[in-house]
Design a protein around this motif. Structure first.
Motif, PDB file in Angstrom:
ATOM      1  N   SER A 148       6.169  11.348  -1.020  1.00 51.11           N
ATOM      2  CA  SER A 148       7.547  11.156  -0.582  1.00 51.11           C
ATOM      3  C   SER A 148       7.635  10.171   0.585  1.00 51.11           C
ATOM      4  N   TYR A 149       8.844   9.679   0.788  1.00 51.33           N
ATOM      5  CA  TYR A 149       9.099   8.761   1.903  1.00 51.33           C
ATOM      6  C   TYR A 149       8.734   9.428   3.230  1.00 51.33           C
ATOM      7  N   HIS A 150       9.113  10.681   3.408  1.00 52.73           N
ATOM      8  CA  HIS A 150       8.839  11.375   4.672  1.00 52.73           C
ATOM      9  C   HIS A 150       7.344  11.483   4.951  1.00 52.73           C
ATOM     10  N   LEU A 151       6.579  11.783   3.937  1.00 53.66           N
ATOM     11  CA  LEU A 151       5.125  11.865   4.098  1.00 53.66           C
ATOM     12  C   LEU A 151       4.549  10.495   4.455  1.00 53.66           C
ATOM     13  N   LEU A 152       5.034   9.469   3.779  1.00 47.96           N
ATOM     14  CA  LEU A 152       4.551   8.112   4.060  1.00 47.96           C
ATOM     15  C   LEU A 152       4.869   7.716   5.503  1.00 47.96           C
ATOM     16  N   GLN A 153       6.053   8.043   5.954  1.00 46.94           N
ATOM     17  CA  GLN A 153       6.456   7.636   7.295  1.00 46.94           C
ATOM     18  C   GLN A 153       5.794   8.480   8.390  1.00 46.94           C
ATOM     19  N   PHE A 154       5.833   9.783   8.247  1.00 46.64           N
ATOM     20  CA  PHE A 154       5.383  10.629   9.342  1.00 46.64           C
ATOM     21  C   PHE A 154       3.884  10.930   9.331  1.00 46.64           C
ATOM     22  N   LYS A 155       3.288  11.044   8.168  1.00 45.00           N
ATOM     23  CA  LYS A 155       1.851  11.346   8.114  1.00 45.00           C
ATOM     24  C   LYS A 155       0.989  10.095   8.026  1.00 45.00           C
ATOM     25  N   ASP A 188       0.820  -1.216   0.000  1.00 48.12           N
ATOM     26  CA  ASP A 188       0.000   0.000   0.000  1.00 48.12           C
ATOM     27  C   ASP A 188       0.853   1.264   0.000  1.00 48.12           C
ATOM     28  N   TYR A 189       1.942   1.243   0.749  1.00 50.25           N
ATOM     29  CA  TYR A 189       2.822   2.406   0.808  1.00 50.25           C
ATOM     30  C   TYR A 189       3.565   2.598  -0.516  1.00 50.25           C
ATOM     31  N   ILE A 190       4.008   1.506  -1.100  1.00 50.26           N
ATOM     32  CA  ILE A 190       4.698   1.579  -2.395  1.00 50.26           C
ATOM     33  C   ILE A 190       3.747   2.129  -3.449  1.00 50.26           C
ATOM     34  N   LEU A 191       2.520   1.631  -3.479  1.00 52.91           N
ATOM     35  CA  LEU A 191       1.545   2.124  -4.456  1.00 52.91           C
ATOM     36  C   LEU A 191       1.305   3.620  -4.289  1.00 52.91           C
ATOM     37  N   LYS A 192       1.135   4.051  -3.066  1.00 58.63           N
ATOM     38  CA  LYS A 192       0.883   5.477  -2.810  1.00 58.63           C
ATOM     39  C   LYS A 192       2.097   6.305  -3.210  1.00 58.63           C
ATOM     40  N   GLY A 193       3.277   5.844  -2.875  1.00 58.19           N
ATOM     41  CA  GLY A 193       4.493   6.580  -3.207  1.00 58.19           C
ATOM     42  C   GLY A 193       4.756   6.652  -4.702  1.00 58.19           C
ATOM     43  N   ILE A 194       4.538   5.557  -5.386  1.00 61.86           N
ATOM     44  CA  ILE A 194       4.859   5.500  -6.804  1.00 61.86           C
ATOM     45  C   ILE A 194       3.769   6.108  -7.674  1.00 61.86           C
ATOM     46  N   THR A 195       2.521   5.822  -7.378  1.00 62.64           N
ATOM     47  CA  THR A 195       1.436   6.269  -8.254  1.00 62.64           C
ATOM     48  C   THR A 195       0.962   7.688  -7.953  1.00 62.64           C
ATOM     49  N   GLU A 196       1.225   8.179  -6.756  1.00 68.66           N
ATOM     50  CA  GLU A 196       0.786   9.527  -6.398  1.00 68.66           C
ATOM     51  C   GLU A 196       1.951  10.471  -6.123  1.00 68.66           C
ATOM     52  N   GLY A 197       3.168   9.963  -6.210  1.00 69.38           N
ATOM     53  CA  GLY A 197       4.341  10.800  -5.989  1.00 69.38           C
ATOM     54  C   GLY A 197       4.523  11.228  -4.546  1.00 69.38           C
TER      55      GLY A 197
END
Length: 139
Positions: free
Chosen positions: A106-113, A95-104
């Motif tokens: 960032s790693y920081h947003l994925l981790q902290f938000k 789910d995190y990979i999909l959000k990061g790759i398909t919506e651009g």
């Protein structure tokens, strides 16, 4: 849009792909949200046509139902390809990979938000693996 990671890794990496191929796959994946919207629109049009019992014009030269079916199959295939590559890269990070790759995102947003429980190295290792797998699917 800036690239989050260096687009070229060493050829010694097990996940190496050429830089231009990486960019091609990245831009392919950025279309994912549009595919989802188009697929919902096709499904909505088909559902609306079924509800209204639209009369079929027998003199028409175009086959809208056939065209919708072809477009639906094309979009579904692309969506499934991206999702399958993400699951194969890492089922836990999918789910995190999909959000990061398909919506651009960032790693920081994925981790902290969004609370992604993985460190930067694990995330980007899976990120590279995803593109390597998608490259094989897109051949």
């Amino acid at each position: 849009m800036a690239t989050v990671i260096s687009p070229e890794i060493t050829e010694k990496s097990p996940w190496w792909i050429p830089r231009q191929r990486y960019y091609e796959l990245k831009h392919f994946c950025l279309q994912y949200p549009d595919w989802k919207i188009q697929l919902r629109m096709i499904d909505g049009i088909q559902h609306q046509a079924e509800l209204t019992n639209m009369p079929k014009n027998r003199n028409s030269l175009c086959d809208t139902t056939g065209e919708m079916a072809i477009n639906r199959a094309r979009l579904s295939k692309r969506i499934d390809m991206v999702e399958r590559a993400a699951r194969e890269a890492d089922a836990d990070l999918c789910d995190y990979i999909l959000k990061g790759i398909t919506e651009g995102v960032s790693y920081h947003l994925l981790q902290f938000k969004l609370g992604m429980p993985y460190n930067r190295n694990d995330y980007y290792e899976t990120y590279r693996k995803f593109f390597y797998i998608l490259d094989k699917y897109r051949d």
